[in-house]
Design a protein around this motif. Sequence first.
Motif, PDB file in Angstrom:
ATOM      1  N   PHE A   1       0.828  -0.724   0.149  1.00 54.98           N
ATOM      2  CA  PHE A   1      -0.101  -0.142  -0.730  1.00 54.98           C
ATOM      3  C   PHE A   1       0.300   1.483   0.220  1.00 54.98           C
ATOM      4  N   PRO A   2       1.504   1.282  -1.083  1.00 53.91           N
ATOM      5  CA  PRO A   2       2.417   2.473  -0.800  1.00 53.91           C
ATOM      6  C   PRO A   2       1.727   4.294  -1.146  1.00 53.91           C
ATOM      7  N   LYS A   3       0.662   4.496  -0.800  1.00 47.85           N
ATOM      8  CA  LYS A   3      -0.275   5.197  -1.240  1.00 47.85           C
ATOM      9  C   LYS A   3      -0.153   5.721   0.042  1.00 47.85           C
ATOM     10  N   PHE A   4      -0.127   4.579   0.795  1.00 49.49           N
ATOM     11  CA  PHE A   4      -0.648   5.225   2.478  1.00 49.49           C
ATOM     12  C   PHE A   4       0.654   5.302   3.666  1.00 49.49           C
ATOM     13  N   THR A   5       0.819   5.894   4.370  1.00 49.48           N
ATOM     14  CA  THR A   5       2.154   5.706   5.031  1.00 49.48           C
ATOM     15  C   THR A   5       1.671   5.380   6.464  1.00 49.48           C
TER      16      THR A   5
ATOM     17  N   PRO B   1      -7.418  10.190   6.357  1.00 53.46           N
ATOM     18  CA  PRO B   1      -7.958  10.753   5.481  1.00 53.46           C
ATOM     19  C   PRO B   1      -6.850  12.009   4.519  1.00 53.46           C
ATOM     20  N   LYS B   2      -7.014  13.347   5.415  1.00 53.30           N
ATOM     21  CA  LYS B   2      -6.132  14.555   5.060  1.00 53.30           C
ATOM     22  C   LYS B   2      -4.975  13.451   4.617  1.00 53.30           C
ATOM     23  N   GLU B   3      -4.162  12.878   5.818  1.00 55.47           N
ATOM     24  CA  GLU B   3      -2.544  12.634   6.115  1.00 55.47           C
ATOM     25  C   GLU B   3      -2.203  11.414   4.698  1.00 55.47           C
ATOM     26  N   ARG B   4      -3.190  10.713   4.615  1.00 52.28           N
ATOM     27  CA  ARG B   4      -3.359   9.241   4.239  1.00 52.28           C
ATOM     28  C   ARG B   4      -2.841   8.538   4.782  1.00 52.28           C
ATOM     29  N   THR B   5      -2.598   8.704   6.587  1.00 50.25           N
ATOM     30  CA  THR B   5      -1.796   7.982   7.253  1.00 50.25           C
ATOM     31  C   THR B   5      -2.345   6.032   7.754  1.00 50.25           C
ATOM     32  N   VAL B   6      -2.297   6.003   8.483  1.00 52.76           N
ATOM     33  CA  VAL B   6      -3.118   4.701   9.281  1.00 52.76           C
ATOM     34  C   VAL B   6      -2.330   4.663  10.242  1.00 52.76           C
ATOM     35  N   SER B   7      -2.250   4.614  11.747  1.00 53.05           N
ATOM     36  CA  SER B   7      -1.591   4.613  12.103  1.00 53.05           C
ATOM     37  C   SER B   7      -2.548   3.603  13.728  1.00 53.05           C
TER      38      SER B   7
ATOM     39  N   HIS C   1     -12.637   5.826   3.096  1.00 59.43           N
ATOM     40  CA  HIS C   1     -13.768   6.096   3.665  1.00 59.43           C
ATOM     41  C   HIS C   1     -12.938   7.957   4.606  1.00 59.43           C
ATOM     42  N   ILE C   2     -14.185   8.828   4.257  1.00 60.69           N
ATOM     43  CA  ILE C   2     -13.149  10.047   5.097  1.00 60.69           C
ATOM     44  C   ILE C   2     -13.742  10.352   6.409  1.00 60.69           C
ATOM     45  N   ARG C   3     -15.453  11.409   6.605  1.00 66.14           N
ATOM     46  CA  ARG C   3     -15.517  10.724   7.666  1.00 66.14           C
ATOM     47  C   ARG C   3     -17.499  10.937   8.005  1.00 66.14           C
TER      48      ARG C   3
END
Length: 143
Positions: free
Chosen positions: A4-8, A19-25, A48-50
């Motif tokens: 999943f290179p699109k996500f951090t 979603p704004k940062e495209r980050t999974v914590s 999913h955004i909000r």
Amino acid sequence: MADFPKFTFTKADDFSWQPKERTVSYNPEAAGADLLLLHELAHATLGHIRAASDVELLKLEAEAWARVKMRLAPKYGVKFNEDFVRIHMDTYRNWLHTRSLCPKCDSTGWQIDNNRYRCPNCLATWRVNPAKHKRIKRVLDKK
């Protein structure tokens, strides 16, 4: 994560999708970390955004868990635990129910905007805090 290179992906205390940062914590030390990480990844891959309402949030949560069960867990060899998921979904259902209880008469109200509800019984309106993992506060609107 390389799939999943699109996500951090970033280690944190909690699991979340921003979603704004495209980050999974994620927290690799948490109980059920593999499933919870896949759950947040499911939110990301589903776009999913909000949620526009509390009920929609519940729908998005169910969609994410379904994606984990049907696609992600089998693909990555993670055992899907129905009881674990039910407990997590119950926390959202309980959260929604508590927010919707009228602080004046205890009837179940309906959401009229992001953090406001109205009671069909006594016609009171109230505001709720947006927190999902903290104590819910319900404050009656002044008439």
